[in-house]
Design an enzyme around this catalytic site. Structure first.
Site, PDB file in Angstrom:
ATOM      1  N   CYS A  77       4.113   5.184  -3.929  1.00  0.00           N
ATOM      2  CA  CYS A  77       3.649   4.058  -3.110  1.00  0.00           C
ATOM      3  C   CYS A  77       3.565   2.739  -3.883  1.00  0.00           C
ATOM      4  CB  CYS A  77       2.322   4.381  -2.431  1.00  0.00           C
ATOM      5  SG  CYS A  77       1.001   4.936  -3.523  1.00  0.00           S
ATOM      6  N   ASP A 279       1.887  -1.136   4.548  1.00  0.00           N
ATOM      7  CA  ASP A 279       1.532   0.189   4.043  1.00  0.00           C
ATOM      8  C   ASP A 279       2.798   1.026   3.827  1.00  0.00           C
ATOM      9  OD1 ASP A 279       0.475   2.674   3.502  1.00  0.00           O
ATOM     10  OD2 ASP A 279      -0.807   2.759   5.281  1.00  0.00           O
ATOM     11  N   HIS A 281       2.943   4.186   3.154  1.00  0.00           N
ATOM     12  CA  HIS A 281       2.667   5.617   3.331  1.00  0.00           C
ATOM     13  C   HIS A 281       3.210   6.167   4.652  1.00  0.00           C
ATOM     14  CE1 HIS A 281      -0.325   4.160   0.391  1.00  0.00           C
ATOM     15  NE2 HIS A 281      -0.098   5.324  -0.191  1.00  0.00           N
TER      16      HIS A 281
END
Length: 398
Positions: A77, A279, A281
């Site tokens: 990430c 994000d 993820h």
């Protein structure tokens, strides 16, 4: 597991579905140096956010190093966030901050070429393969989580092999940005002056170098400036909040890398005391170049709800990013830092004119002498030995 991963793929939601995610307020929203009035410019705001390149976990790419992982889910990430920050710098460099992306609309060839730099292939200069293997030189095993400073050091080294974008990447040390060192690194002298100045000592002072820049320096190498910081010990110190938010207002802003322990986000702006972030993820399938040479970019833009978090929930380990295409942009950034950052009693970082005398001499980074070029350079960890490990940055006073 396959079914769990596949349900996250290619999540596309139209703007109407998340207009209400933002509160009905008269407050300004700041996104990478641009302001939007939330009450009257929601569409413009959301279009600006969706135009940012969004890099997420991917799967089914060729194994890293030949025998390593074929997905970065669970560990990549922060690398993806570093890719997003760098991609924003490249967009500003080639297309400008005001460039906007529209779904299924033909994009400039520079856009396609920027995207090509980040595909999950070992021959792409900023791929997950290159970043993970360069991280070995920073003491990180392939598949191990990176922090903001490690990603900054990796990008600095990979940029040495990227001749098309030709960026100068400066990563500050000890919470200090040195103007003299940046000018020395970014000023591209004419060939004749370069040759004549081969014996010029490294101790060239800032004032003389500044004169040389204005007199015979026709080119400024575009600057990616990364400032790794620790804004507290276990949590962010509230004294830094205002200065941190001011950085998103600067026209040179590339946002910030950070998040929570082992959970990285790319912060692109703020609304009140809430940070807006992209994000990484979400796990999507590897996308490669199509037969006609273009890239299907639908999964590289985030069209669902932009997420927010209270700034006080931010982990104190962060890295600020700025892009200065021209020397005047850097000079303007220095003025803004003097005005908005250095006015605080407890400064977030320092900006100094001269190279500190107790530091080792500054030597602009140069590409190692190797027989391969570009992304092909990092094909094995043995080739990383020419790079020195960087020291970690210091913890700020709290």
């Amino acid at each position: 597991m396959e079914s769990v991963l596949s349900k996250y793929e290619n999540q596309i939601t139209i703007f109407v579905d998340y207009l209400e995610e933002f509160p009905d307020t008269d407050e300004l929203v700041w996104i990478l140096g641009k302001q939007h009035l939330l009450k009257t410019e929601k569409s413009k705001l959301l279009s600006d956010i969706s135009a940012r390149l969004w890099f997420t976990y991917r799967r089914k790419f060729s194994p890293i190093g030949g025998t390593g992982p074929s997905s970065d889910a669970g560990w990549g990430c922060m690398l993806r966030c570093g890719q997003m920050m760098l991609a924003q710098a490249l967009i500003c460099r080639h297309l400008g901050r005001d460039w906007n992306w529209e779904k299924q609309k033909e994009q400039p060839k520079e856009y396609q070429r920027i995207l090509q730099c980040f595909l999950d292939r070992k021959d792409c200069c900023y791929s997950i393969h290159q970043m993970a293997q360069m991280g070995v030189g920073e003491g990180k095993s392939i598949g191990e989580w990176f922090g903001p400073n490690t990603v900054a050091q990796v990008l600095k080294k990979l940029a040495l092999f990227d001749e098309w974008n030709s960026l100068a990447v400066y990563v500050s040390m000890d919470n200090t940005v040195v103007i003299e060192d940046i000018k020395k690194m970014c000023c591209v002298l004419p060939l004749s002056a370069d040759t004549a100045g081969e014996s010029t000592p490294d101790s060239l002072n800032a004032s003389n170098h500044s004169k040389a820049t204005s007199a015979c320096c026709p080119a400024w190498k575009p600057l990616l400036l990364i400032v790794p910081l620790r804004l507290g010990i276990n949590q962010i110190n509230p004294v830094y909040v205002d200065a941190f938010k001011e950085c998103f207002k600067m026209p040179q802003s590339l946002g910030a890398l950070g998040g929570k322990p082992n959970n990285a986000y790319y912060f692109i702006g703020f609304l009140g005391d809430e940070l807006i972030f992209l994000d990484p993820h979400t796990t999507q399938t590897f996308v490669d170049t199509e037969e006609n040479g273009t890239i299907d970019d639908q999964t590289f833009h985030c069209l669902h709800s932009p997420q927010r978090m209270n700034i006080l929930n931010l982990d104190p380990s962060v890295a600020l990013g700025f892009f200065c295409k021209e020397e005047k942009d850097f000079d303007n950034w220095c003025c803004l830092v003097q005005k908005e950052i250095l006015k605080e009693n407890l400064r977030m970082f320092e900006l100094v004119q001269k190279h500190p005398s107790h530091w080792p001499p500054f030597v602009p980074p140069a590409k190692p002498e190797v027989t391969t070029t570009g992304a092909e350079f990092i094909d094995s960890t043995e080739q990383l030995e020419e790079f020195d490990l960087e020291e970690e940055f210091e913890i700020l006073s709290v």
